[in-house]
Design an enzyme around this catalytic site. Structure first.
Site, PDB file in Angstrom:
ATOM      1  N   GLY A 104       0.812  -1.206   0.000  1.00  0.00           N
ATOM      2  CA  GLY A 104       0.000   0.000   0.000  1.00  0.00           C
ATOM      3  C   GLY A 104       0.845   1.255   0.000  1.00  0.00           C
TER       4      GLY A 104
ATOM      5  N   GLY B  58      -1.996   6.653   3.293  1.00  0.00           N
ATOM      6  CA  GLY B  58      -1.478   7.585   4.271  1.00  0.00           C
ATOM      7  C   GLY B  58      -0.303   7.043   5.065  1.00  0.00           C
TER       8      GLY B  58
ATOM      9  N   ASN C   9      -3.943  -1.130  13.090  1.00  0.00           N
ATOM     10  CA  ASN C   9      -4.515  -0.909  14.406  1.00  0.00           C
ATOM     11  C   ASN C   9      -5.063  -2.226  14.955  1.00  0.00           C
ATOM     12  OD1 ASN C   9      -4.095   1.922  14.535  1.00  0.00           O
ATOM     13  ND2 ASN C   9      -5.867   2.249  13.211  1.00  0.00           N
TER      14      ASN C   9
ATOM     15  N   LYS D  17      -1.338   0.845  22.579  1.00  0.00           N
ATOM     16  CA  LYS D  17      -1.779   1.599  21.402  1.00  0.00           C
ATOM     17  C   LYS D  17      -3.220   1.212  21.043  1.00  0.00           C
ATOM     18  CE  LYS D  17      -2.160   3.527  17.282  1.00  0.00           C
ATOM     19  NZ  LYS D  17      -1.515   3.012  16.086  1.00  0.00           N
TER      20      LYS D  17
ATOM     21  N   GLU E 235     -13.068   0.236  10.476  1.00  0.00           N
ATOM     22  CA  GLU E 235     -12.524  -0.960  11.129  1.00  0.00           C
ATOM     23  C   GLU E 235     -13.235  -1.264  12.444  1.00  0.00           C
ATOM     24  OE1 GLU E 235      -7.901  -1.141  10.000  1.00  0.00           O
ATOM     25  OE2 GLU E 235      -8.440   0.664  11.100  1.00  0.00           O
TER      26      GLU E 235
END
Length: 309
Positions: free
Chosen positions: A7, A10, A103, A186, A269
């Site tokens: 990818g 961003g 994430n 996180k 997500e």
């Protein structure tokens, strides 16, 4: 060291561009439309830390012959994970190391199942970034960190080699001796931040200034933390206090990537982040009323998005 970045959005576009800027042999595995865009325009990054343009990035499409690669960086969204695993499989050899920057936590089991625990490091990133209408990466956060390490802890020889290759980039791509703790913490932060910003449909500033914004943000963090602790994850005892301090210190315009996706009408997500925690909460008999509201809000968004399409 040869690096394959899955990818060039961003996250992948940003960290891949920083690696290429430094001189690391970096290739981007992208879809047809993105391939054409990057081949014509190059990979451009607009960042508060300094712009960069890779005029002729090294590009491949799924199925093209390339490699072997030493490191594969996964920067995809969780809802494309199965497809992404299939795309990178031909480029993962016996000595290849896979570093996911997704994430959440749920993706680790799928990566271990496909590639083996010995080929998958833990990984995460801290960054606020998106693509503009021209396909350029726009990066706006003071922090632009990628972190990786052995899931079971410690600093192995291979992790130190990767850290050395990544050192000196404009940003931080660093090794951690406790990536499992880092990843869970996180996860807690992003589940809280994405949950409260999508629920309120607002950036951090208006939420903080609202009558119950801080109180509700902390409630959501406590609920998520209770599930994570019940799963035996190695998070700090004071992590909610620390992360609430971070929330109070965020720029007023800060938005979660999930809210940005919703604003663009893109998939989210929710199942991978909030849904994963909620499923475990229900299995464990834990009370998480606000987490349910957050998740329900995301599912309503998905239903409306599907109906609009």
């Amino acid at each position: 060291m040869k690096v394959l970045v899955l990818g060039a959005g961003g996250i992948g576009g940003y960290f891949g561009a920083r690696l290429a800027e430094k001189g690391v042999d970096t290739t981007f595995l992208v879809r047809e439309r993105r391939y054409a865009q990057l081949a014509e325009r190059g990979l451009r990054v607009q960042s508060i830390h300094g712009d960069v343009q890779i005029a002729q990035p090294q590009l491949i499409r799924a199925g093209e012959e390339a490699g072997p690669f030493d490191v594969v960086l996964l920067s995809n969204k969780a809802y494309t994970l199965a497809e992404s695993i299939a795309d990178i499989a031909p480029y993962v050899g016996e000595e290849t190391v896979v570093i996911p920057l997704l994430n959440g936590i749920a993706h680790m089991e799928l990566l271990w199942e496909k590639f083996g625990r010995e080929r998958v490091l833990g990984g995460l990133c801290f960054i606020e970034t998106t693509l503009n209408a021209d396909g350029d990466v726009v990066q706006t956060s003071p922090i632009h960190d990628a972190v990786f390490g052995e899931w079971e802890g410690g600093l192995s020889e291979r992790v130190e080699r990767i850290a050395e290759a990544f050192s000196g980039v404009n940003g931080s791509m660093r090794a951690s001796a406790n990536i499992q703790r880092d990843a869970w913490q996180k996860y807690l932060f992003i589940a809280t931040l994405s949950g409260i910003t999508t629920l309120m449909n607002a950036a951090v500033g208006p939420i903080r200034e609202s009558a119950y914004g801080i109180e509700l943000t902390r409630q959501l963090a406590e609920e998520c933390a209770s599930v994570i602790r019940a799963l035996g994850a190695p998070i700090r005892e004071d992590i909610v206090d620390k992360q609430m301090d971070t929330f109070r210190g965020q720029g007023a315009a800060m938005k979660s990537s999930m809210l940005r996706d919703m604003e663009k009408g893109l998939p989210v997500e929710g199942d991978h982040i909030q849904g994963y925690l909620l499923a475990h909460a229900e299995r464990l008999g834990l009370s998480t009323p606000l987490l349910k509201v957050v998740y329900n809000n995301l599912k309503v968004y998905e239903q409306k998005r599907s109906a609009d399409k």
